[in-house]
Design a protein around this motif. Structure first.
Motif, PDB file in Angstrom:
ATOM      1  N   GLN A  44     -15.116 -46.810 -40.338  1.00  0.00           N
ATOM      2  CA  GLN A  44     -13.752 -47.096 -40.776  1.00  0.00           C
ATOM      3  C   GLN A  44     -13.573 -48.612 -40.895  1.00  0.00           C
ATOM      4  N   ARG A  62     -19.925 -38.387 -35.594  1.00  0.00           N
ATOM      5  CA  ARG A  62     -19.549 -37.042 -36.056  1.00  0.00           C
ATOM      6  C   ARG A  62     -20.745 -36.108 -35.857  1.00  0.00           C
ATOM      7  N   ASN A 117     -18.457 -47.952 -30.263  1.00  0.00           N
ATOM      8  CA  ASN A 117     -17.833 -47.527 -29.010  1.00  0.00           C
ATOM      9  C   ASN A 117     -18.894 -47.328 -27.926  1.00  0.00           C
ATOM     10  N   ASP A 179     -10.634 -51.584 -25.975  1.00  0.00           N
ATOM     11  CA  ASP A 179     -10.097 -50.472 -26.765  1.00  0.00           C
ATOM     12  C   ASP A 179      -8.918 -49.826 -26.039  1.00  0.00           C
ATOM     13  N   GLN A 203      -3.077 -46.644 -30.752  1.00  0.00           N
ATOM     14  CA  GLN A 203      -2.269 -45.981 -31.780  1.00  0.00           C
ATOM     15  C   GLN A 203      -0.894 -45.524 -31.317  1.00  0.00           C
ATOM     16  N   GLU A 239      -0.534 -46.404 -40.291  1.00  0.00           N
ATOM     17  CA  GLU A 239      -0.402 -45.375 -41.326  1.00  0.00           C
ATOM     18  C   GLU A 239       0.684 -45.682 -42.345  1.00  0.00           C
ATOM     19  N   TYR A 258      -5.251 -45.184 -41.550  1.00  0.00           N
ATOM     20  CA  TYR A 258      -5.287 -44.394 -42.772  1.00  0.00           C
ATOM     21  C   TYR A 258      -4.565 -45.075 -43.928  1.00  0.00           C
TER      22      TYR A 258
HETATM   23  P1  C2E Z   1     -11.068 -44.505 -30.666  1.00  0.00           P
HETATM   24  O1  C2E Z   1     -12.193 -45.390 -30.300  1.00  0.00           O
HETATM   25  O2  C2E Z   1      -9.723 -44.881 -30.169  1.00  0.00           O
HETATM   26  O3  C2E Z   1     -11.117 -44.386 -32.245  1.00  0.00           O
HETATM   27  C1  C2E Z   1      -9.997 -44.344 -33.093  1.00  0.00           C
HETATM   28  C2  C2E Z   1      -9.708 -42.929 -33.545  1.00  0.00           C
HETATM   29  O4  C2E Z   1      -8.519 -42.944 -34.347  1.00  0.00           O
HETATM   30  C3  C2E Z   1     -10.782 -42.327 -34.443  1.00  0.00           C
HETATM   31  O5  C2E Z   1     -10.824 -40.924 -34.146  1.00  0.00           O
HETATM   32  C4  C2E Z   1     -10.245 -42.567 -35.845  1.00  0.00           C
HETATM   33  O6  C2E Z   1     -10.741 -41.669 -36.796  1.00  0.00           O
HETATM   34  C5  C2E Z   1      -8.767 -42.360 -35.610  1.00  0.00           C
HETATM   35  N1  C2E Z   1      -7.911 -43.042 -36.589  1.00  0.00           N
HETATM   36  C6  C2E Z   1      -8.174 -44.149 -37.313  1.00  0.00           C
HETATM   37  N2  C2E Z   1      -7.126 -44.504 -38.087  1.00  0.00           N
HETATM   38  C7  C2E Z   1      -6.164 -43.580 -37.862  1.00  0.00           C
HETATM   39  C8  C2E Z   1      -4.824 -43.397 -38.366  1.00  0.00           C
HETATM   40  O7  C2E Z   1      -4.304 -44.160 -39.185  1.00  0.00           O
HETATM   41  N3  C2E Z   1      -4.132 -42.328 -37.879  1.00  0.00           N
HETATM   42  C9  C2E Z   1      -4.663 -41.459 -36.961  1.00  0.00           C
HETATM   43  N4  C2E Z   1      -3.917 -40.452 -36.545  1.00  0.00           N
HETATM   44  N5  C2E Z   1      -5.915 -41.618 -36.460  1.00  0.00           N
HETATM   45  C10 C2E Z   1      -6.663 -42.658 -36.907  1.00  0.00           C
HETATM   46  P2  C2E Z   1     -12.210 -40.160 -33.981  1.00  0.00           P
HETATM   47  O8  C2E Z   1     -13.189 -40.667 -34.980  1.00  0.00           O
HETATM   48  O9  C2E Z   1     -11.901 -38.704 -33.957  1.00  0.00           O
HETATM   49  O10 C2E Z   1     -12.696 -40.617 -32.562  1.00  0.00           O
HETATM   50  C11 C2E Z   1     -11.995 -40.230 -31.410  1.00  0.00           C
HETATM   51  C12 C2E Z   1     -12.535 -40.927 -30.187  1.00  0.00           C
HETATM   52  O11 C2E Z   1     -13.869 -40.508 -29.911  1.00  0.00           O
HETATM   53  C13 C2E Z   1     -12.608 -42.432 -30.342  1.00  0.00           C
HETATM   54  O12 C2E Z   1     -11.345 -42.995 -30.135  1.00  0.00           O
HETATM   55  C14 C2E Z   1     -13.616 -42.774 -29.263  1.00  0.00           C
HETATM   56  O13 C2E Z   1     -12.998 -42.837 -28.014  1.00  0.00           O
HETATM   57  C15 C2E Z   1     -14.540 -41.577 -29.304  1.00  0.00           C
HETATM   58  N6  C2E Z   1     -15.754 -41.921 -30.082  1.00  0.00           N
HETATM   59  C16 C2E Z   1     -15.932 -41.918 -31.418  1.00  0.00           C
HETATM   60  N7  C2E Z   1     -17.189 -42.303 -31.737  1.00  0.00           N
HETATM   61  C17 C2E Z   1     -17.815 -42.583 -30.569  1.00  0.00           C
HETATM   62  C18 C2E Z   1     -19.137 -43.029 -30.226  1.00  0.00           C
HETATM   63  O14 C2E Z   1     -20.004 -43.291 -31.075  1.00  0.00           O
HETATM   64  N8  C2E Z   1     -19.399 -43.182 -28.893  1.00  0.00           N
HETATM   65  C19 C2E Z   1     -18.465 -42.911 -27.932  1.00  0.00           C
HETATM   66  N9  C2E Z   1     -18.813 -43.086 -26.654  1.00  0.00           N
HETATM   67  N10 C2E Z   1     -17.223 -42.508 -28.223  1.00  0.00           N
HETATM   68  C20 C2E Z   1     -16.899 -42.330 -29.524  1.00  0.00           C
END
Ligand code: C2E
Ligand code: CA
Ligand code: CA
Ligand code: CA
Length: 279
Positions: A44, A62, A117, A179, A203, A239, A258
Motif C-alpha cells: 500500500q 496475504r 510489520n 504503529d 485509523q 478514506e 483507501y
Molecule cells: P496495520 O499494520 O495497522 O495495517 C493497516 C491495515 O489497515 C491493513 O489491513 C490495511 O489494508 C488497512 N487499511 C489501509 N488503508 C485503509 C483505509 O483507508 N481504510 C480501512 N478501513 N483500512 C485500511 P490488513 O492488510 O488487513 O492488515 C491487518 C493487520 O495485520 C495489520 O495492521 C498488521 O497488524 C497485520 N499484518 C499485516 N501484514 C503483516 C506482516 O507481514 N507481518 C505481521 N507481523 N503483521 C502483519
C-alpha cells in the motif's frame, strides 16, 4: 468467510476437541501454504502530504488460498504467532518486500522506502538482525530505505530485550515506525524510549475526525507531541477528503488509505509506478 475469527485466533488448552482439531488442521494448512508459496505480499503506497508523490509502501501479508481466496492477515497472523510459523512468514515478507523495493528503485528512479510489520514474537529470534542484514546484502538495498513498523505489546517476553533488539535494527541502518499509536498498549514512556523516526496515527482516530470531538482532541495532541519530539507522522486509514484536509492542516507528513490506494499486488503497483513516471 471462514466461520469467523475465533477458529484461528484461539489456540490453547481450553479448546474443546473439535476446535482443537480445526486449529491443528489450520496450522498444518498454514505450514503447507508457506511451502506451496501461497503467502504473498501486497503493497500500500504512502503518500507525501504536500507533493502527493508516492514516498514508499507498507508491505501487508496475504494468504492466497486456492479455494478460500485471499485470507487477510488478521485471520492467520495470530495463529502464526501462537505457533512458530510467524518466524518463516515474517522472514518471507521481509525478503519479498526487499526484492520489490530493489526492483522498483532501479526501474523507476524514485527514492522509495519499504515498511514491513514486525510481530513482537519475531523479536525473540536472537538472529533476527543477522537475517535482516543478510537480506539487505543479498538484495543490495540501502538499509535506510527499509523501515520496520512496531507496536508496543503485551506479547513482548521482556520490554528490555525488545528495546535492545530495536537498537540493533537501528544500528543496521534501518528505521523504525511506531504503529497503531494511541491504541492498546502504546504509552508515552514507550514513545520516549524507542529510537523511532515515525509515528503512525491509528485509523480509529482518523475515522472519528468530524465525529468525535474527544478523539479529535487526542489526535491533535498526539500530532503536536510527535512533531515536538521530531517524529514524522503517517496517518493511516485516510478514506475521505475531509479527513485528508483536517490532517493536512494539522501538519501530517504522509498519508496511507483507501482515498489514495488500497493494498495491491506487486504487478498492479508496477502499473501505477509506470503511470506516474509517464506524467
Ligand atoms: P496495520 O499494520 O495497522 O495495517 C493497516 C491495515 O489497515 C491493513 O489491513 C490495511 O489494508 C488497512 N487499511 C489501509 N488503508 C485503509 C483505509 O483507508 N481504510 C480501512 N478501513 N483500512 C485500511 P490488513 O492488510 O488487513 O492488515 C491487518 C493487520 O495485520 C495489520 O495492521 C498488521 O497488524 C497485520 N499484518 C499485516 N501484514 C503483516 C506482516 O507481514 N507481518 C505481521 N507481523 N503483521 C502483519
Ligand atoms: Ca502497520
Ligand atoms: Ca497500523
Ligand atoms: Ca493494527
Amino acid at each position: 468467510k471462514l466461520n469467523g475469527k475465533n477458529r484461528f485466533t484461539i489456540y490453547n488448552n481450553t479448546l474443546d476437541g473439535d476446535q482443537a482439531k480445526q486449529s491443528e488442521e489450520m496450522v498444518r494448512n498454514l505450514q503447507a501454504a508457506i511451502e506451496l508459496d501461497q503467502i504473498e505480499v501486497y503493497y500500500q503506497p504512502k503518500i507525501n502530504a504536500s507533493t502527493e508523490d508516492i514516498m514508499g509502501f507498507e508491505a501487508l501479508v496475504r494468504w492466497e488460498h486456492p479455494e478460500l481466496g485471499i485470507i487477510s492477515p488478521g485471520l492467520f497472523i495470530p495463529l502464526a504467532e501462537q505457533t512458530d510459523l510467524i518466524y518463516p512468514i515474517g522472514l518471507l515478507v521481509i525478503e519479498k518486500a526487499a526484492e520489490c523495493l530493489k526492483k522498483w528503485q532501479k526501474q523507476y528512479k524514485i527514492p522509495l522506502t519499504m515498511s514491513v510489520n514486525l510481530s513482537p514474537i519475531q523479536l525473540n529470534d536472537k538472529d533476527l538482525t543477522s537475517k535482516i542484514s543478510h537480506i539487505i546484502d543479498k538484495t543490495g538495498i540501502h538499509p535506510k530505505h527499509l523501515d520496520f513498523e512496531i507496536t508496543e505489546s503485551e506479547k513482548f517476553k521482556s520490554v528490555k530485550d525488545a528495546l535492545l533488539m530495536f537498537k540493533k535494527i537501528v544500528n543496521l541502518g534501518c528505521t523504525l515506525s511506531i504503529d497503531d499509536f494511541g491504541t492498546g498498549h502504546s504509552t508515552l514512556d514507550y514513545l520516549r524510549k524507542i529510537p523511532a523516526k515515525t509515528l503512525k496515527i491509528d485509523q480509529v482516530f482518523v475515522k472519528n475526525i468530524g465525529l468525535s470531538p474527544d478523539d479529535e482532541a487526542i489526535l491533535d495532541a498526539t500530532i503536536d507531541m510527535a512533531k515536538r519530539v521530531g517524529h514524522f507522522i503517517v496517518a493511516e486509514g485516510v478514506e475521505t477528503e475531509e479527513q485528508r484536509q483536517y490532517l493536512t492542516n494539522k501538519g501530517c507528513d504522509y498519508f496511507q488509505g483507501y482515498l489514495f490506494c488500497r493494498p495491491l499486488p506487486k504487478k498492479e503497483i508496477e502499473r501505477i509506478l509506470l503511470q506516474r513516471e509517464e506524467i
